[in-house]
Design an enzyme around this catalytic site. Structure first.
Site, PDB file in Angstrom:
ATOM      1  N   TYR A  17       0.819  -1.217   0.000  1.00 35.15           N
ATOM      2  CA  TYR A  17       0.000   0.000   0.000  1.00 35.15           C
ATOM      3  C   TYR A  17       0.855   1.272   0.000  1.00 35.15           C
ATOM      4  O   TYR A  17       0.509   2.255   0.659  1.00 35.15           O
ATOM      5  CB  TYR A  17      -0.932   0.042   1.220  1.00 35.15           C
ATOM      6  CG  TYR A  17      -1.762  -1.206   1.427  1.00 35.15           C
ATOM      7  CD1 TYR A  17      -2.632  -1.647   0.428  1.00 35.15           C
ATOM      8  CD2 TYR A  17      -1.702  -1.938   2.608  1.00 35.15           C
ATOM      9  CE1 TYR A  17      -3.407  -2.785   0.610  1.00 35.15           C
ATOM     10  CE2 TYR A  17      -2.474  -3.077   2.792  1.00 35.15           C
ATOM     11  CZ  TYR A  17      -3.320  -3.494   1.797  1.00 35.15           C
ATOM     12  OH  TYR A  17      -4.079  -4.606   1.966  1.00 35.15           O
ATOM     13  N   TYR A 143     -14.763  -4.398   2.744  1.00 32.98           N
ATOM     14  CA  TYR A 143     -13.410  -4.787   2.323  1.00 32.98           C
ATOM     15  C   TYR A 143     -13.219  -6.258   2.685  1.00 32.98           C
ATOM     16  O   TYR A 143     -13.451  -6.652   3.824  1.00 32.98           O
ATOM     17  CB  TYR A 143     -12.341  -3.933   3.039  1.00 32.98           C
ATOM     18  CG  TYR A 143     -10.947  -4.472   2.812  1.00 32.98           C
ATOM     19  CD1 TYR A 143     -10.269  -4.195   1.626  1.00 32.98           C
ATOM     20  CD2 TYR A 143     -10.326  -5.299   3.748  1.00 32.98           C
ATOM     21  CE1 TYR A 143      -9.001  -4.718   1.389  1.00 32.98           C
ATOM     22  CE2 TYR A 143      -9.058  -5.827   3.520  1.00 32.98           C
ATOM     23  CZ  TYR A 143      -8.410  -5.535   2.345  1.00 32.98           C
ATOM     24  OH  TYR A 143      -7.169  -6.063   2.098  1.00 32.98           O
ATOM     25  N   ASP A 237     -17.690 -12.631   6.842  1.00 30.57           N
ATOM     26  CA  ASP A 237     -16.230 -12.478   6.843  1.00 30.57           C
ATOM     27  C   ASP A 237     -15.828 -11.962   8.220  1.00 30.57           C
ATOM     28  O   ASP A 237     -15.899 -10.766   8.498  1.00 30.57           O
ATOM     29  CB  ASP A 237     -15.814 -11.496   5.734  1.00 30.57           C
ATOM     30  CG  ASP A 237     -14.316 -11.232   5.739  1.00 30.57           C
ATOM     31  OD1 ASP A 237     -13.639 -11.652   6.683  1.00 30.57           O
ATOM     32  OD2 ASP A 237     -13.837 -10.567   4.794  1.00 30.57           O
ATOM     33  N   LYS A 266      -6.302 -13.591  10.451  1.00 29.24           N
ATOM     34  CA  LYS A 266      -5.735 -12.635  11.404  1.00 29.24           C
ATOM     35  C   LYS A 266      -5.490 -13.245  12.797  1.00 29.24           C
ATOM     36  O   LYS A 266      -4.499 -13.929  12.995  1.00 29.24           O
ATOM     37  CB  LYS A 266      -6.619 -11.396  11.489  1.00 29.24           C
ATOM     38  CG  LYS A 266      -6.581 -10.554  10.208  1.00 29.24           C
ATOM     39  CD  LYS A 266      -7.212  -9.203  10.426  1.00 29.24           C
ATOM     40  CE  LYS A 266      -7.307  -8.393   9.153  1.00 29.24           C
ATOM     41  NZ  LYS A 266      -6.066  -7.767   8.749  1.00 29.24           N
TER      42      LYS A 266
HETATM   43  C1  LIG Z   1     -12.564  -8.299   6.769  1.00 28.62           C
HETATM   44  C2  LIG Z   1     -11.296  -8.710   6.086  1.00 28.62           C
HETATM   45  N1  LIG Z   1     -11.330  -9.696   5.174  1.00 28.62           N
HETATM   46  C3  LIG Z   1     -10.209 -10.112   4.553  1.00 28.62           C
HETATM   47  C4  LIG Z   1      -8.990  -9.536   4.814  1.00 28.62           C
HETATM   48  C5  LIG Z   1      -7.754 -10.012   4.093  1.00 28.62           C
HETATM   49  O1  LIG Z   1      -6.938 -10.744   4.934  1.00 28.62           O
HETATM   50  P1  LIG Z   1      -5.395 -10.950   4.572  1.00 28.62           P
HETATM   51  O2  LIG Z   1      -4.746  -9.620   4.682  1.00 28.62           O
HETATM   52  O3  LIG Z   1      -4.909 -11.943   5.592  1.00 28.62           O
HETATM   53  O4  LIG Z   1      -5.351 -11.506   3.194  1.00 28.62           O
HETATM   54  C6  LIG Z   1      -8.917  -8.495   5.744  1.00 28.62           C
HETATM   55  C7  LIG Z   1      -7.631  -7.831   6.028  1.00 28.62           C
HETATM   56  O5  LIG Z   1      -7.553  -6.729   6.529  1.00 28.62           O
HETATM   57  C8  LIG Z   1     -10.097  -8.076   6.394  1.00 28.62           C
HETATM   58  O6  LIG Z   1     -10.090  -7.070   7.284  1.00 28.62           O
END
Ligand SMILES: Cc1ncc(COP(=O)(O)O)c(C=O)c1O
Length: 418
Positions: A17, A143, A237, A266
């Site tokens: 980023y 996101y 998610d 995470k």
């Molecule tokens: C809600 C959500 N989904 C998916 C992801 C993507 O995860 P990764 O960075 O482990 O690929 C993130 C990352 O910030 C997220 O906040």
């Protein structure tokens, strides 16, 4: 003076980023411990964002370290095709018990867990003889990761991926409904398009990287109800919200719902290793379970269910069982509410909101991230604002003094600098 590995390496690394031409120099980390990041020059920063929201028990927790070391001595990795190992199967059972979802598919990151969820939903309908159900409904400010499928279900207009909006599959994108009228419209949209819709995907209760926006458990429950009414799979998610971040082990629990598919990542490993998981209900799994080999889920990342990552994840779940994490999150919520409240009176502050161990100060306009970051560092804290958002998502073991340092830094930096 920078060491040679820094200057040499910086000429070869490509950072996340970042506009590499104008990015401010990255700090050199020597080690981590508890809620602190130690820099090579001897400075120590209190970590306000838990390494992108993952280090929920703080860094280097002795129990996670011991379990990983024991696993390392036995087997850091082995493929998962045709072979299984205790750590992955124990972890699958534990995740199934705590989510109410029967089956667990492991992958290697959050974005891939989302890709698997989308693929699972698409193939579920293919297997059921409804291949035209091949689109998703997602939400503005959402996101879900950086890979192509995940980008397609993230906000196409406002997100950091907006440049790719014409390169990804077009999905249905709507505002999170609130109020009776909005729900009627949402219901009508799903009624009209249920024949095309494989799933609805949402970050339950908190939309993270798309702007730290909150919605209520009632709204979440109603979205779930309407999706189910129209025969559309509900995908939660929980990569950011899972593992107590919003105050309950999983955000969906606050709405009293069990999704059809759930994504985890995470904090799954307590932030010690990379691991993703896509969980499916019994009904979704049964859509794949028959004699037809073409009905199998055709996915299998090389490093799925990595034993070292599974050891960290099992150790992290031990900590949730043994240590008072939910009480700590409740305590952080109370403290953040009090400690961030003074920010509300600052010029240019639009909103202050707190949920679980998430504290958000939203500004009236985008902040100058490059200008603010050094000011936080000067005050001994690691905070990375984005867009119009300055937020903290501390490890759950953070002390009151450390929380006070973080929140005072937010107040003082915004007072002086934003
Ligand atoms: C809600 C959500 N989904 C998916 C992801 C993507 O995860 P990764 O960075 O482990 O690929 C993130 C990352 O910030 C997220 O906040």
């Amino acid at each position: 003076m920078n060491p040679d590995w820094y200057d040499e390496g910086m000429a070869h690394i490509w950072l996340p980023y970042s506009q590499m031409k104008t990015a401010i120099p990255s700090l050199r980390v020597a080690s981590t411990l508890g809620c602190r990041i130690r820099l090579e020059d001897g400075r120590e920063l209190v970590d306000g964002i838990s390494s992108w929201w993952s280090a929920c028990h703080g860094y280097n927790h002795p129990h996670i370290m011991e379990c990983m070391q024991a696993q390392l001595a036995r087997m850091p990795h082995v493929m998962f095709g045709g072979l299984v190992h205790e750590g992955a199967l124990r972890l699958a059972s534990r995740l199934a018990r705590s989510t109410g979802l029967e089956r667990v598919f492991f992958s290697d990151s959050g974005s891939v867990a989302v890709e698997v969820a989308l693929k699972m939903a698409l193939q579920y309908w293919r297997n059921a003889g409804k291949p035209h159900k091949d689109r998703f409904l997602c939400f503005s400010h959402g996101y879900h990761g950086d890979t192509l499928g995940a980008m397609s279900v993230s906000d196409p207009e406002k997100s950091m991926h907006k440049a790719f909006k014409n390169a990804v599959i077009k999905q249905f994108v709507v505002d999170i409904p609130s109020g009776e009228y909005a729900f009627e419209e949402f219901d009508s949209l799903l009624e009209a398009h249920h024949g095309e819709l494989a799933g609805v995907i949402i970050e339950p209760l908190v939309q993270g990287a798309g702007g730290m926006k909150f919605h209520s458990p009632d709204v979440l429950a109603e979205i779930y109800r309407i999706a189910h009414k129209h025969g559309i799979l509900f995908i939660a998610d929980e990569i950011a919200t899972g593992f107590a971040r919003t105050g309950t082990m999983f955000a969906c629990q606050q709405a009293g719902i069990t999704p059809d598919i759930m994504c985890l990542g995470k904090a799954l490993t307590g932030g010690a290793m990379t691991l993703g998981a896509t969980l499916a209900s019994k009904a979704v799994f049964e859509g794949f379970y028959d004699d037809n080999p073409e009905h199998a889920l055709m996915h299998g990342p090389t490093f799925m269910a990595n034993p070292l990552a599974c050891a960290a994840a099992n150790a992290s779940l031990d900590l949730f069982e043994r240590e008072p994490r939910l009480a700590q999150v409740a305590d952080i919520e109370t403290k953040l509410t009090v400690m961030l409240e003074p920010c509300r009176a600052l010029q240019h502050v639009k909103d202050v909101r707190v949920m679980g161990a998430i504290g958000v100060v939203q500004m009236q306009a985008e902040v100058d991230v490059h200008a603010l970051r050094p000011q936080f560092i000067e005050r001994g804290v690691w905070i990375r604002p984005f867009g119009d958002i300055v937020y903290v998502m501390p490890p759950f073991v953070m002390t009151t003094d450390e929380l006070a340092l973080l929140t005072k830094a937010v107040y003082n930096v915004l007072k002086d600098g934003a």
